[in-house]
Design an enzyme around this catalytic site. Sequence first.
Site, PDB file in Angstrom:
ATOM      1  N   GLU A  98       0.862  -1.160  -0.172  1.00 52.86           N
ATOM      2  CA  GLU A  98      -0.152   0.165   0.030  1.00 52.86           C
ATOM      3  C   GLU A  98       0.787   1.249  -0.026  1.00 52.86           C
ATOM      4  O   GLU A  98       0.419   2.302  -0.699  1.00 52.86           O
ATOM      5  CB  GLU A  98      -0.950  -0.156   1.158  1.00 52.86           C
ATOM      6  N   GLU A 168       4.560 -10.790  -0.100  1.00 50.40           N
ATOM      7  CA  GLU A 168       3.009 -10.482   0.023  1.00 50.40           C
ATOM      8  C   GLU A 168       2.845 -10.120  -1.458  1.00 50.40           C
ATOM      9  O   GLU A 168       2.819  -8.837  -2.106  1.00 50.40           O
ATOM     10  CB  GLU A 168       2.584  -9.180   0.779  1.00 50.40           C
TER      11      GLU A 168
HETATM   12  P1  PGA Z   1      -4.421  -9.031   4.395  1.00 43.30           P
HETATM   13  O1  PGA Z   1      -3.231  -8.136   4.393  1.00 43.30           O
HETATM   14  O2  PGA Z   1      -4.129 -10.109   5.565  1.00 43.30           O
HETATM   15  O3  PGA Z   1      -5.875  -8.304   4.938  1.00 43.30           O
HETATM   16  O4  PGA Z   1      -4.619  -9.627   3.208  1.00 43.30           O
HETATM   17  C1  PGA Z   1      -2.061  -8.424   4.602  1.00 43.30           C
HETATM   18  C2  PGA Z   1      -1.199  -7.107   4.715  1.00 43.30           C
HETATM   19  O5  PGA Z   1      -1.298  -6.079   3.921  1.00 43.30           O
HETATM   20  O6  PGA Z   1      -0.148  -7.235   5.057  1.00 43.30           O
END
Ligand code: PGA
Length: 255
Positions: A98, A168
Amino acid sequence: MSRTPITAGNWKMNKTVEEASVFAEALLAGLPGMDGIEVIICPPFTALYPLSQKCAGSPVQIAPQNMHWEAKGAFTGEISAGMIQECHCHYVVLGHSERRHIFRETSEEIGKKVKAALDAHLCPILCVGETIEEREVGKTEQIIKEQLLLGLTSVSPEKASQVVVAYEPVWAIGTGKAATPDDAHFVISYIRQFIGDEYGPVVAEAVRILYGGSVTPDNVYDFMKDPDIDGTLVGGASLDPAKFLKIIQESRRAK
Ligand code: PGA
């Protein structure tokens, strides 16, 4: 090989100081007996200090979700490694998708943050991951390699084992569509091999690599039973203390 597993909860922009305190009480009450695993909570900046006070002396570590690379100065809206240390934190999440995608952080900037964190004796949790478009055209390894090269560019072999890497995949974050354990294994093995090529086998054996993206109490065991996956970075499911405790419990059961 003995890498202490990690369960980290990334709260993102959720929970007031009051809500964080209620969560911490429930977490601390449920933790006794769950040794052998590091538990990290990543709250918003406002809750860093009160939560670290509340969790002092417990196995729970508190870590911010971001920081700036400069020590101080005219950087409105940012906080520094020194300020994070003052909150008794040992870890800092850097390069979350993000941050990369919404706030346009570049891998070069993330590399500066990783260096600043290590210089201040903080352990960076460096997040890497490909988008669905990148995956579909077969660029996953290339993207991960670029993010690692730039993210670790100033990291010496002496300090490299303090870095935690979180894989991720962007398409798995907050979508309910976790990677399969096989997909996660494939990329995490690639990351460990990359670290081995850059820093040698001892560092590669020591660095902890986490999986993140739609981790739940129901799927965490299958990730954690993979010997190469050392922990998870949990978003949505970390907001509920019962779910988070279950994830910690399942992670321990798998190791
Ligand atoms: P999520 O997020 O478990 O809600 O998919 C993971 C993260 O952004 O670290």
